[in-house]
Scaffold this motif. Structure first.
Motif, PDB file in Angstrom:
ATOM      1  N   LEU A  48      -6.855  13.302   0.284  1.00 14.45           N
ATOM      2  CA  LEU A  48      -6.867  11.995  -0.362  1.00 14.45           C
ATOM      3  C   LEU A  48      -6.350  10.963   0.628  1.00 14.45           C
ATOM      4  O   LEU A  48      -5.443  11.239   1.423  1.00 14.45           O
ATOM      5  N   PHE A  49      -6.899   9.753   0.561  1.00 13.69           N
ATOM      6  CA  PHE A  49      -6.474   8.671   1.436  1.00 13.69           C
ATOM      7  C   PHE A  49      -6.319   7.405   0.589  1.00 13.69           C
ATOM      8  O   PHE A  49      -7.107   7.160  -0.324  1.00 13.69           O
ATOM      9  N   GLY A  50      -5.305   6.620   0.910  1.00 16.47           N
ATOM     10  CA  GLY A  50      -5.090   5.424   0.114  1.00 16.47           C
ATOM     11  C   GLY A  50      -4.149   4.438   0.762  1.00 16.47           C
ATOM     12  O   GLY A  50      -3.830   4.531   1.949  1.00 16.47           O
ATOM     13  N   THR A  51      -3.682   3.498  -0.069  1.00 19.04           N
ATOM     14  CA  THR A  51      -2.830   2.409   0.411  1.00 19.04           C
ATOM     15  C   THR A  51      -1.551   2.334  -0.408  1.00 19.04           C
ATOM     16  O   THR A  51      -1.479   2.795  -1.545  1.00 19.04           O
ATOM     17  N   GLY A  86     -13.761   2.834   0.737  1.00 17.60           N
ATOM     18  CA  GLY A  86     -14.019   4.255   0.512  1.00 17.60           C
ATOM     19  C   GLY A  86     -12.769   5.086   0.329  1.00 17.60           C
ATOM     20  O   GLY A  86     -12.848   6.323   0.279  1.00 17.60           O
ATOM     21  N   LEU A  87     -11.614   4.438   0.225  1.00 16.61           N
ATOM     22  CA  LEU A  87     -10.371   5.170   0.002  1.00 16.61           C
ATOM     23  C   LEU A  87     -10.255   5.593  -1.458  1.00 16.61           C
ATOM     24  O   LEU A  87     -10.971   5.104  -2.335  1.00 16.61           O
ATOM     25  N   ASP A  88      -9.317   6.496  -1.719  1.00 16.02           N
ATOM     26  CA  ASP A  88      -9.242   7.137  -3.028  1.00 16.02           C
ATOM     27  C   ASP A  88      -8.192   6.551  -3.956  1.00 16.02           C
ATOM     28  O   ASP A  88      -8.337   6.629  -5.176  1.00 16.02           O
ATOM     29  N   LEU A  89      -7.131   5.978  -3.393  1.00 14.20           N
ATOM     30  CA  LEU A  89      -5.935   5.734  -4.181  1.00 14.20           C
ATOM     31  C   LEU A  89      -5.241   4.465  -3.720  1.00 14.20           C
ATOM     32  O   LEU A  89      -5.069   4.237  -2.518  1.00 14.20           O
ATOM     33  N   ALA A  90      -4.833   3.616  -4.676  1.00 20.30           N
ATOM     34  CA  ALA A  90      -3.986   2.458  -4.392  1.00 20.30           C
ATOM     35  C   ALA A  90      -2.660   2.657  -5.102  1.00 20.30           C
ATOM     36  O   ALA A  90      -2.635   2.974  -6.301  1.00 20.30           O
ATOM     37  N   THR A  91      -1.566   2.488  -4.382  1.00 23.23           N
ATOM     38  CA  THR A  91      -0.240   2.675  -4.974  1.00 23.23           C
ATOM     39  C   THR A  91       0.612   1.435  -4.729  1.00 23.23           C
ATOM     40  O   THR A  91       0.350   0.645  -3.805  1.00 23.23           O
ATOM     41  N   PHE A  92       1.651   1.290  -5.569  1.00 23.81           N
ATOM     42  CA  PHE A  92       2.523   0.122  -5.495  1.00 23.81           C
ATOM     43  C   PHE A  92       3.959   0.566  -5.771  1.00 23.81           C
ATOM     44  O   PHE A  92       4.204   1.376  -6.680  1.00 23.81           O
ATOM     45  N   GLN A  93       4.897   0.001  -5.017  1.00 21.69           N
ATOM     46  CA  GLN A  93       6.294   0.320  -5.270  1.00 21.69           C
ATOM     47  C   GLN A  93       6.738  -0.282  -6.594  1.00 21.69           C
ATOM     48  O   GLN A  93       6.124  -1.223  -7.091  1.00 21.69           O
ATOM     49  N   ASP A  94       7.820   0.257  -7.145  1.00 24.32           N
ATOM     50  CA  ASP A  94       8.286  -0.170  -8.470  1.00 24.32           C
ATOM     51  C   ASP A  94       9.762  -0.505  -8.396  1.00 24.32           C
ATOM     52  O   ASP A  94      10.618   0.385  -8.354  1.00 24.32           O
ATOM     53  N   HIS A  95      10.053  -1.794  -8.355  1.00 25.68           N
ATOM     54  CA  HIS A  95      11.438  -2.272  -8.361  1.00 25.68           C
ATOM     55  C   HIS A  95      11.552  -3.359  -9.431  1.00 25.68           C
ATOM     56  O   HIS A  95      11.473  -4.559  -9.126  1.00 25.68           O
ATOM     57  N   PRO A  96      11.728  -2.984 -10.691  1.00 27.53           N
ATOM     58  CA  PRO A  96      11.703  -3.973 -11.784  1.00 27.53           C
ATOM     59  C   PRO A  96      12.781  -5.043 -11.666  1.00 27.53           C
ATOM     60  O   PRO A  96      12.652  -6.121 -12.265  1.00 27.53           O
ATOM     61  N   TYR A  97      13.831  -4.762 -10.910  1.00 32.38           N
ATOM     62  CA  TYR A  97      14.933  -5.710 -10.754  1.00 32.38           C
ATOM     63  C   TYR A  97      14.645  -6.741  -9.661  1.00 32.38           C
ATOM     64  O   TYR A  97      15.424  -7.668  -9.454  1.00 32.38           O
ATOM     65  N   ASN A  98      13.554  -6.578  -8.943  1.00 27.64           N
ATOM     66  CA  ASN A  98      13.223  -7.477  -7.840  1.00 27.64           C
ATOM     67  C   ASN A  98      12.291  -8.574  -8.330  1.00 27.64           C
ATOM     68  O   ASN A  98      11.109  -8.339  -8.600  1.00 27.64           O
ATOM     69  N   ALA A  99      12.805  -9.782  -8.425  1.00 27.43           N
ATOM     70  CA  ALA A  99      12.021 -10.898  -8.947  1.00 27.43           C
ATOM     71  C   ALA A  99      10.920 -11.333  -7.989  1.00 27.43           C
ATOM     72  O   ALA A  99      10.041 -12.124  -8.362  1.00 27.43           O
TER      73      ALA A  99
END
Length: 770
Positions: free
Chosen positions: A13-16, A39-52
């Protein structure tokens, strides 16, 4: 020299890993869309709910899933302390259902505790965080386990759950990937998770090899195969440049050379670039990923690396005798479902019937269907074929056998609007077909329920809401692609295998597995839809009046009548559906108004609606809900005698439901010998359903009606007594079918769908069709 750590054989798998900046949300989404376009498979994002400074990750995941077609989405990783697991489980399942299986669950124990505590959450020590994550994984999986008995209860220190309803289950087996670096988190990954998701630059002590070993040791101690755990890797300090400047800082070929050992020696199989650089994303998807896939495939082939799915010991123990699981072709093994698999309860049953197959194969192409047939023939266990799983007979599942599930073959195409020619794959649902054709002003009459699969109905007959105006579904089939019993894929139409083309329109399930159908659709936009509820105390009188009105009506009208016993009423109720195939409201009103006199009307409604609106797919899960005994027959007319017998059946208390569908009209314009469905003079199709404990009584009641019947619609019949074959296929149709069966399926491989025995060469030939 190769290191000791194995290649786990996972699909690459390849992604960002995109920064979710709140200051430029359009660019964030554009980078995710570019991830898919590259043509990549996956997009991901960090999760910091306290960061405005960041967008809310869950909202972003949902938005990106809606803006893309095939891209998987995941958090990298979700902050568990700020997302309670019981709610998270439902949110994850919901997003996976809405995206049709494109969500994965990256999960972390939490960091930056000052900020987390500032949002009102109690601070945890590192050990408490691991314990809380352990509880959360159990809760999430418990919520998803709809097949478990009773509510979910969890007596946990961090996440007590006194009792909650389970569900919904996600659309696919969602992976739980943990961001882990320290020994306790690595051990938890091996014990309970589906993936390890670290960032390369953060892995220090333990190092990568040691961390992998700790995961493997924990997996083995928990009775798991280490191959069950995917190894993913975030890559931040990277760039594509003409000249090499260090690790993953150079041209594409250097990347491939340097990533290859991470796959082959350390078991990593997913790589996510953490640079918001469009050029890097494009190069990663279009040059690096394909080249690395080729290099890995070449090395794996040379080394004989197993690439099939790893199965835990508890699942292996549930394998059933009589099936050689290890002989399954790799392409089929990747999507196959066995007893013990998380998805087994989703695919084992049909809408009506419960089953316990030894193996469910889910081919994604005609070639894979052919492989499935060839494999199944070597196993000597029952073989069932499923398109949608709504067959009343329940023959698309079994106990201890193989099911070939066609749900992945679900494409819908308009080939030529001018000629109204369309192409359907068998796993598509008729409600989806209606929705896809609606923008073109087209429709095909196809039953009365949107979740029914294309394949079964379009090879049997297809009595739908437009039948009297536009005929049966099979009357619109102009070509088919079908896998035969010997594994050959052939095209059949009036010029290619015309005898087979005749047979599959009415008895298709006996001759092979249809992998695509071409049909000629009808010009249909809006229709007038009416629904009446009537008191059916005088069942005989109501049926006579309704039958006479239907036969007298113009063929634009098709009507279905169902009679049920309500728990709240001592007398039966009739539900009458009336569909006028056209948007002329005045003409429809003139046709529909007389039906208000069929009996005491308790409720009524009528509206002008798009045809697709009355056939919307529900996408329900199949649990085998019952009604396992049904009887089917065809009537020329609802005479006083037939109505009186049906009255007796309804009021016996032994029948749960009865439905009568109008046919005639355009159905009867087709010559009797044009298709393998020969019933071209009757006007009504009758079905009665009873609970299993009332089957004997149902048979006695049906025997009283039988002399008045002429044929039957086999999709509504569960009695497979060979004597019923002549009701479905009166001679000379049956004789011709048996002769063709001897040609196309002499070994009777396809013997579950009202089996037609191949002709014996010693038998005299039947007279040809007139």
């Amino acid at each position: 020299m190769r290191a000791a750590m194995p290649d786990y054989g996972h699909e690459l798998l390849f992604g960002t890993f995109v920064t979710p900046s709140a200051h430029d949300p359009d660019r964030v989404v554009a980078l995710a869309e570019l991830t898919e376009a590259a043509g990549l498979d996956l997009a991901t994002f960090q999760d910091h709910p306290y960061n405005a400074e960041f967008l809310d990750t869950w909202t972003l995941l949902s938005w990106v899933a809606a803006r893309t077609q095939r891209l998987r989405v995941a958090a990298n990783v979700l902050n568990l302390p700020l997302r309670p697991p019981a709610v998270l489980a439902r949110a994850a399942a919901s997003l996976d259902l809405l995206s049709h299986g494109r969500f994965e669950l990256g999960l972390g124990a939490g960091a930056f505790w000052d900020a987390i505590e500032g949002m009102g959450v109690r601070r945890l020590t590192a050990g408490q965080g691991v314990a809380a994550l352990r509880e959360a994984i159990d809760i999430i999986r418990g919520v998803w386990d709809e097949g478990a008995q009773g509510p979910l209860r969890h007596d946990g220190e961090h996440y007590p759950v006194p009792g909650m309803r389970r569900g919904p289950a996600p659309a696919h087996d969602v992976g739980i990937w943990l961001g882990a670096y320290q020994p306790r988190m690595l051990a938890l990954t091996g014990e309970k998770a589906d993936g390890w998701l670290p960032t390369l630059e953060y892995i220090r002590t333990p190092d990568r090899v040691t961390a992998n070993r700790l995961i493997d040791e924990a997996a083995v101690a928990a009775g798991r195969d280490p191959r069950q755990i995917r190894r993913l890797l975030n890559l931040f300090q990277v760039e594509v440049s003409p000249h090499g400047r260090g690790f993953l800082r150079g041209p594409a070929e250097q990347w491939v050379e340097q990533l290859l050992p991470l796959v082959l020696d350390e078991g990593f199989s997913a790589f996510l670039v953490g640079r918001d650089d469009p050029r890097l994303i494009q190069t990663f998807g279009q040059e690096i990923a394909p080249a690395l896939r080729e290099a890995v495939a070449r090395e794996r082939a040379s080394a004989g690396t197993s690439t099939g799915p790893a199965r835990p010991a508890i699942a292996l123990a549930k394998r059933q005798p009589g099936v050689d699981y290890d002989a399954l072709p790799p392409a089929l093994a990747a999507k196959a479902v066995e007893p013990g698999d998380p998805e087994y309860d989703r695919v084992r049953h049909t809408y009506i019937r419960r089953g316990s197959p030894a193996l469910v194969l889910r081919p994604g192409s005609a070639a894979e269907v052919a492989d499935a047939v060839r494999y199944a023939r070597t196993q000597h266990v029952p073989l069932s074929v499923r398109s949608g799983g709504h067959g009343i007979s329940g023959r698309s599942t079994n106990d201890g056998g193989i099911v070939i599930d066609l749900s992945r073959l679900n494409k819908i195409e308009v080939l030529d609007r001018a000629s109204r020619r369309i192409r359907l794959e068998p796993g598509a649902r008729w409600g989806e077909v209606a929705q896809a054709l609606a923008p073109h002003g087209l429709a095909i009459s196809s039953g009365d329920y949107g979740d029914v699969g294309v394949g079964g109905l379009a090879t049997t007959a297809g009595v739908g809401y437009l039948s009297r105006r536009h005929g049966l579904t099979i009357d619109h089939v102009v070509a088919a692609e079908i896998v035969l019993a010997d594994g050959r894929l052939v095209r059949t139409d009036t010029e290619h295998h015309p005898d087979l083309f005749w047979a599959i329109r009415g008895a298709g399930g006996n001759f092979g597995i249809v992998t695509a159908l071409e049909l000629e659709a009808d010009e249909v936009d809006t229709v007038v839809y009416a629904h009446l509820v009537a008191d059916a105390t005088d069942t005989a009188g109501l049926l006579e009046r309704w039958g006479s009105l239907v036969e007298a009506a113009p063929r634009e009208l098709t009507s279905f009548l169902s009679i049920y016993h309500s728990r709240r009423r001592p007398t039966p109720l009739a539900q009458i559906t009336l569909v006028h195939a056209g948007d002329d409201v005045d003409a429809a009103q003139a046709v529909l108004s007389p039906f208000l006199e069929v009996g005491p009307i308790l409720d009524q409604q009528a509206q002008l609606v798009p045809y697709a609106a009355i056939l919307a797919p529900a996408h329900n899960r199949h649990h085998g809900q019952g009604l396992e005994d049904t009887r089917s027959g065809l009537l020329h007319h609802i005479t006083a005698e037939a109505a009186a017998t049906l009255h007796t059946i309804v009021h016996s208390g032994d029948v749960l439901a009865m439905q009568i569908r109008s046919v005639g009209g355009a159905v009867n314009d087709v010559p009797r010998d044009a298709t393998a469905y020969p019933h071209r003079s009757q006007n009504f199709s009758v079905l009665a359903a009873a609970a299993p404990e009332h089957r004997e009584r149902l048979d006695k009641l049906w025997a009283e009606l039988y002399p008045q019947l002429d044929g039957m619609y086999l999709s509504f019949e569960t009695d497979t007594d060979p004597r019923r074959l002549l009701d479905a296929f009166p001679e000379p149709t049956l004789g011709r079918l048996r002769e063709l069966k001897a040609v196309y399926d002499p070994d009777n491989v396809f013997d579950r769908n009202f089996p037609i025995p191949p002709a014996n060469p010693a038998e005299p030939a039947k007279e040809p069709m007139p």
